[in-house]
Design a protein around this motif. Structure first.
Motif, PDB file in Angstrom:
ATOM      1  N   ILE A   6       0.846  -1.184   0.000  1.00 49.20           N
ATOM      2  CA  ILE A   6       0.000   0.000   0.000  1.00 49.20           C
ATOM      3  C   ILE A   6       0.886   1.239   0.000  1.00 49.20           C
ATOM      4  O   ILE A   6       1.881   1.308   0.734  1.00 49.20           O
ATOM      5  CB  ILE A   6      -0.987  -0.022   1.183  1.00 49.20           C
ATOM      6  CG1 ILE A   6      -2.007   1.092   1.072  1.00 49.20           C
ATOM      7  CG2 ILE A   6      -0.271  -0.008   2.515  1.00 49.20           C
ATOM      8  CD1 ILE A   6      -3.260   0.858   1.894  1.00 49.20           C
ATOM      9  N   GLU A  11      -3.343   9.541   2.515  1.00 51.75           N
ATOM     10  CA  GLU A  11      -4.680   9.097   2.096  1.00 51.75           C
ATOM     11  C   GLU A  11      -4.955   7.649   2.471  1.00 51.75           C
ATOM     12  O   GLU A  11      -6.102   7.285   2.739  1.00 51.75           O
ATOM     13  CB  GLU A  11      -4.837   9.260   0.564  1.00 51.75           C
ATOM     14  CG  GLU A  11      -4.887  10.694   0.105  1.00 51.75           C
ATOM     15  CD  GLU A  11      -3.517  11.354  -0.049  1.00 51.75           C
ATOM     16  OE1 GLU A  11      -3.490  12.542  -0.410  1.00 51.75           O
ATOM     17  OE2 GLU A  11      -2.471  10.707   0.191  1.00 51.75           O
ATOM     18  N   PHE A  12      -3.919   6.798   2.476  1.00 50.31           N
ATOM     19  CA  PHE A  12      -4.110   5.381   2.795  1.00 50.31           C
ATOM     20  C   PHE A  12      -3.761   5.029   4.243  1.00 50.31           C
ATOM     21  O   PHE A  12      -3.876   3.877   4.655  1.00 50.31           O
ATOM     22  CB  PHE A  12      -3.299   4.496   1.845  1.00 50.31           C
ATOM     23  CG  PHE A  12      -3.809   4.502   0.428  1.00 50.31           C
ATOM     24  CD1 PHE A  12      -5.132   4.236   0.143  1.00 50.31           C
ATOM     25  CD2 PHE A  12      -2.958   4.780  -0.622  1.00 50.31           C
ATOM     26  CE1 PHE A  12      -5.604   4.247  -1.164  1.00 50.31           C
ATOM     27  CE2 PHE A  12      -3.414   4.791  -1.936  1.00 50.31           C
ATOM     28  CZ  PHE A  12      -4.743   4.518  -2.202  1.00 50.31           C
ATOM     29  N   VAL A  15      -6.194   2.834   6.277  1.00 48.28           N
ATOM     30  CA  VAL A  15      -6.182   1.392   5.972  1.00 48.28           C
ATOM     31  C   VAL A  15      -5.047   0.718   6.731  1.00 48.28           C
ATOM     32  O   VAL A  15      -5.212  -0.363   7.304  1.00 48.28           O
ATOM     33  CB  VAL A  15      -6.050   1.133   4.457  1.00 48.28           C
ATOM     34  CG1 VAL A  15      -5.939  -0.356   4.167  1.00 48.28           C
ATOM     35  CG2 VAL A  15      -7.212   1.734   3.706  1.00 48.28           C
ATOM     36  N   THR A  50     -12.260   2.819   8.446  1.00 48.77           N
ATOM     37  CA  THR A  50     -11.212   3.666   7.878  1.00 48.77           C
ATOM     38  C   THR A  50     -11.689   5.084   7.598  1.00 48.77           C
ATOM     39  O   THR A  50     -10.883   5.995   7.517  1.00 48.77           O
ATOM     40  CB  THR A  50     -10.667   3.076   6.559  1.00 48.77           C
ATOM     41  OG1 THR A  50     -11.695   3.138   5.565  1.00 48.77           O
ATOM     42  CG2 THR A  50     -10.191   1.652   6.746  1.00 48.77           C
ATOM     43  N   LEU A  52     -12.730   6.116   4.793  1.00 49.24           N
ATOM     44  CA  LEU A  52     -12.340   6.495   3.444  1.00 49.24           C
ATOM     45  C   LEU A  52     -13.539   6.630   2.515  1.00 49.24           C
ATOM     46  O   LEU A  52     -14.494   5.871   2.592  1.00 49.24           O
ATOM     47  CB  LEU A  52     -11.396   5.452   2.841  1.00 49.24           C
ATOM     48  CG  LEU A  52     -10.026   5.297   3.495  1.00 49.24           C
ATOM     49  CD1 LEU A  52      -9.220   4.238   2.758  1.00 49.24           C
ATOM     50  CD2 LEU A  52      -9.283   6.613   3.506  1.00 49.24           C
ATOM     51  N   VAL A  56     -11.006   6.501  -2.853  1.00 49.95           N
ATOM     52  CA  VAL A  56      -9.733   6.141  -2.232  1.00 49.95           C
ATOM     53  C   VAL A  56      -9.762   4.663  -1.826  1.00 49.95           C
ATOM     54  O   VAL A  56      -8.794   3.929  -2.042  1.00 49.95           O
ATOM     55  CB  VAL A  56      -9.432   7.048  -1.019  1.00 49.95           C
ATOM     56  CG1 VAL A  56      -8.136   6.634  -0.333  1.00 49.95           C
ATOM     57  CG2 VAL A  56      -9.372   8.503  -1.452  1.00 49.95           C
ATOM     58  N   TRP A  57     -10.864   4.238  -1.268  1.00 44.80           N
ATOM     59  CA  TRP A  57     -11.027   2.848  -0.813  1.00 44.80           C
ATOM     60  C   TRP A  57     -10.713   1.861  -1.934  1.00 44.80           C
ATOM     61  O   TRP A  57      -9.952   0.919  -1.763  1.00 44.80           O
ATOM     62  CB  TRP A  57     -12.447   2.648  -0.299  1.00 44.80           C
ATOM     63  CG  TRP A  57     -12.804   1.251   0.069  1.00 44.80           C
ATOM     64  CD1 TRP A  57     -13.626   0.416  -0.610  1.00 44.80           C
ATOM     65  CD2 TRP A  57     -12.368   0.529   1.219  1.00 44.80           C
ATOM     66  NE1 TRP A  57     -13.734  -0.786   0.035  1.00 44.80           N
ATOM     67  CE2 TRP A  57     -12.970  -0.743   1.167  1.00 44.80           C
ATOM     68  CE3 TRP A  57     -11.526   0.820   2.285  1.00 44.80           C
ATOM     69  CZ2 TRP A  57     -12.758  -1.719   2.141  1.00 44.80           C
ATOM     70  CZ3 TRP A  57     -11.312  -0.151   3.259  1.00 44.80           C
ATOM     71  CH2 TRP A  57     -11.927  -1.395   3.183  1.00 44.80           C
ATOM     72  N   CYS A  60      -6.948   1.151  -2.769  1.00 48.40           N
ATOM     73  CA  CYS A  60      -5.981   0.766  -1.739  1.00 48.40           C
ATOM     74  C   CYS A  60      -5.199  -0.514  -2.049  1.00 48.40           C
ATOM     75  O   CYS A  60      -4.157  -0.731  -1.447  1.00 48.40           O
ATOM     76  CB  CYS A  60      -6.628   0.718  -0.360  1.00 48.40           C
ATOM     77  SG  CYS A  60      -7.775  -0.613  -0.106  1.00 48.40           S
TER      78      CYS A  60
END
Length: 89
Positions: A6, A11-12, A15, A50, A52, A56-57, A60
């Motif tokens: 990842i 942004e991540f 997660v 998360t 998100l 974005v999800w 990932c």
């Protein structure tokens, strides 16, 4: 060893935090801009945990996966380990 890569960007980060909270996951230090989330057994990460947005999800797992997707929808990701080769010739 099964896991997913990842991108190591803010942004991540949710997660990665969700994966760190799972007993079966270990997050390895970033290499070449990616974190490696290793997992033993089947894992599930809920999108609600998360926070998100869908755009974005659904991005990932674009870093790569060594495992099998059991479920990947707007609600959750469920991944299972595999010893199958990544490339079949």
């Amino acid at each position: 060893m099964s896991g997913f890569y990842i991108l190591d960007v803010p942004e991540f980060a949710p997660v990665v935090a969700a994966a760190r909270s799972l007993e079966r996951c270990r997050v390895h230090a970033a290499r070449a801009g990616y974190l490696f989330v290793e997992f033993d057994g089947e894992i599930e990460i809920d999108r609600a945990a998360t926070g998100l947005a869908e755009a974005v999800w659904f991005g990932c797992l674009t870093g790569g996966l060594d495992g099998r997707i059991v479920r990947f929808d707007a609600t959750s990701i469920r991944l299972a380990p595999t010893n199958e080769p990544v490339l079949v010739c």
